[in-house]
Enzyme design. Structure first.
Site, PDB file in Angstrom:
ATOM      1  N   LYS A 190       0.961  -1.408  -0.191  1.00  0.00           N
ATOM      2  CA  LYS A 190      -0.060  -0.217  -0.041  1.00  0.00           C
ATOM      3  C   LYS A 190       1.107   0.973   0.318  1.00  0.00           C
ATOM      4  O   LYS A 190       2.425   1.612   0.685  1.00  0.00           O
ATOM      5  CB  LYS A 190      -1.001   0.055   1.381  1.00  0.00           C
ATOM      6  CG  LYS A 190      -1.813   1.008   1.159  1.00  0.00           C
ATOM      7  CD  LYS A 190      -2.797   0.894   2.872  1.00  0.00           C
ATOM      8  CE  LYS A 190      -3.591   1.564   3.149  1.00  0.00           C
ATOM      9  NZ  LYS A 190      -4.855   1.399   3.919  1.00  0.00           N
ATOM     10  N   SER A 229      -9.559   0.680   2.976  1.00  0.00           N
ATOM     11  CA  SER A 229      -9.150   2.230   2.500  1.00  0.00           C
ATOM     12  C   SER A 229      -7.395   0.963   1.024  1.00  0.00           C
ATOM     13  O   SER A 229      -7.400   1.334   0.691  1.00  0.00           O
ATOM     14  CB  SER A 229      -8.392   3.000   3.000  1.00  0.00           C
ATOM     15  OG  SER A 229      -7.316   1.959   4.108  1.00  0.00           O
ATOM     16  N   SER A 277      -9.514  -1.399   7.338  1.00  0.00           N
ATOM     17  CA  SER A 277      -8.695  -1.059   5.613  1.00  0.00           C
ATOM     18  C   SER A 277      -8.244  -2.219   5.529  1.00  0.00           C
ATOM     19  O   SER A 277      -7.943  -1.596   3.533  1.00  0.00           O
ATOM     20  CB  SER A 277      -8.093   0.259   5.889  1.00  0.00           C
ATOM     21  OG  SER A 277      -8.896   1.094   5.801  1.00  0.00           O
TER      22      SER A 277
END
Ligand code: GLN
Length: 493
Positions: free
Chosen positions: A86, A161, A185
């Site tokens: 990420k 997310s 997330s």
């Protein structure tokens, strides 16, 4: 090697299978990285799962793996297996944006601890995955680099997310990924994209070099195609770190060692509050069917009430926004990233920089968080939220006197339509209703595929356990996976 064979070798294969192929020299680490990039060329134009690719780095790692294979030298268990991380994890010399305009051109001057650990394990990082700006969101629509699409249906959100990480694994662009989970997330996008995603116990994995959102809740964790791979990746990234004073100073178990033991007599609590009103009937059916699978595996199912769940959303959003407003104060145009060029004085430079650099949701949170921390309101909001957080923790302590693990859906619905609730923050926040409690309690949680709705979208099952129960949780997840075949299904892209 012919294209088709290479495709067959990587797309939708697990890390454990690929390791065997590497050791038998049926494929090289370089070819695995090649394949990842070819797959990205093929599908990422549609998915938008990556913000940056790190080709030089990935090939350098793969070369080292191939060199060691050639001389029959020892290889860490995930060596050569492509991973996406990420884009809120710092990687030395690589752009690290947190999907924000304010960090659009920020090049990290150091490695996060997880990146160091991936390096030590010779796991080639193929790129930086898209996310909601500063990890704030549940649909990956808050990225300054565009929405990520769900590989199962391009009109749907991948969840957020860590949407890019989940989509990259689900679509076969990467075999593994790392995400971060502050309120769900990792688990939410894992459930929307039909892959395994795990949030470890708070402190199990170092947060050093993770761009902070809400420091008392943030935790890095693995995405994988199955539980066995997730267990290997968790082990590779876990451990104490002198650079993170909240990291736990206890040995890291070999999670794979006990994975295959049975779960007869395991006590599983079904959270009644999460199977009531507001849960989509198809999700409910899949969860009820999963409960029967666990019964057949010899687990004892009990209904458990966690009465303070009704406060989790309000508690989480006060704490997360307060911590975010404080963490994001550092992005002022002086030390990092974007700076407004026309300001005539310092104050104007600060305000213009922040007005231009942050997206709408981030601004909303900075304002609400600052308000909750401000003098006169601190006691009414932040302090109160911390007190309720303690109550929620007590609910858990009580529940874990009765049962070993808790079971619930990951989310009340399957993947939502892109655009459907992006202008309705409250509805967006409600998507986290089942996941947030694990973060407030600092507890580990996992999402595993447990079914499909009538539109063919994946459904996720969540297990939450006491602090440091990862071993047990992974074993319970593995047993479920062996008894079902949902994790073997792949999107048709
Ligand atoms: N959806 C939650 C939020 O927007 C959780 C985000 C996360 O876990 N990073 O705050």
């Amino acid at each position: 090697m012919a294209d088709e064979k290479l495709k067959d070798a990587l797309c939708y294969k697990t890390a454990v299978e690929l390791r065997k192929a590497l050791l038998k020299r049926e494929i090289s680490a370089k070819e695995l990285v090649d394949y990842s990039y070819r797959r990205i060329d093929e599908v990422d134009g549609k998915l938008n799962a990556f913000i940056s690719l790190t080709k030089q780095y990935a090939y350098r790692t793969a070369e080292e793996v191939d060199r060691r294979i050639k001389i029959n030298s020892d290889l860490p268990l995930l060596a050569g297996i492509p991973i996406a991380i990420k884009d809120n994890m710092c990687m030395h010399g690589i752009r690290t944006t947190a999907a924000s305009r304010i960090l659009e051109n920020y090049v990290a001057p150091y490695n996060s601890t997880v990146v160091k650990k991936l390096e030590e394990n010779l796991i080639p990082i193929i790129g930086k995955a898209n996310l909601d700006e500063f990890a704030m969101g549940s649909s990956n629509e808050n990225s300054a680099f565009g929405d990520v699409k769900n590989p199962w249906n391009f009109n749907k959100a991948p969840g957020g997310s860590s949407g890019g990480s989940a989509a990259a694994v689900s679509s076969g662009e990467s075999v593994l990924a790392l995400g971060s989970d502050t309120g769900g997330s990792i688990r939410l996008p894992a459930s929307f994209c039909g892959v395994v995603g795990m949030k470890p116990t708070y402190g199990r994995v170092s947060r050093f070099g993770l761009i902070a959102f809400a420091s008392s809740l943030d935790q890095i964790g693995p995405f994988a195609r199955n539980v066995e791979d997730a267990a290997l990746l968790l082990r590779a990234i876990s451990g104490n770190d002198p650079m993170d004073s909240t990291s736990i100073n206890l040995p890291v178990p070999d999670y794979s060692a006990t994975l295959k033991e049975d779960i007869k007599g395991l006590r599983i609590g079904v959270i009644t509050e999460f199977l009531g009103e507001g849960i989509n009937p198809e999700v409910k059916d899949a969860i009820n069917a999963s409960i029967r699978v666990y019964e057949d595996l010899g687990a004892k199912i009990e209904e458990i009430s966690v009465p303070n769940t009704k406060y989790v959303i309000s508690t989480y959003y006060v704490i997360a926004m307060a911590e975010a407003s404080s963490n994001l104060a550092r992005f002022d145009g002086v030390k990092f990233g974007h700076r407004n060029k026309d300001a005539e004085n310092l104050m104007e430079m600060y305000t213009k920089t922040r007005a231009e650099g942050f997206g709408e949701e981030v601004k909303r949170r900075i304002m609400l968080g600052t308000y909750a921390l401000s003098s006169g309101y601190y006691d009414a909001y932040y302090k109160k939220a911390q007190q309720v957080r303690s109550l929620i923790k007590k609910d858990f302590d009580k529940a874990f006197e009765q049962v070993d693990l808790l079971l619930s859906p990951v989310s009340p619905t399957t993947a939502i339509d892109l655009g459907s609730i992006i202008n309705d923050p409250l509805s967006m926040y409600l998507m986290d209703i089942c996941t947030i409690m694990a973060n407030l309690g600092g507890l580990p949680g996992i999402s595993i595929p447990c079914g499909f709705d009538s539109k063919g979208l994946p459904i996720g099952l969540q297990l939450v356990g006491p602090a440091l129960s990862e071993e047990l949780m992974l074993r319970a997840a593995y047993n479920f996976e062996q008894a079902t075949d949902f994790h073997t299904k792949n999107p048709a892209i």
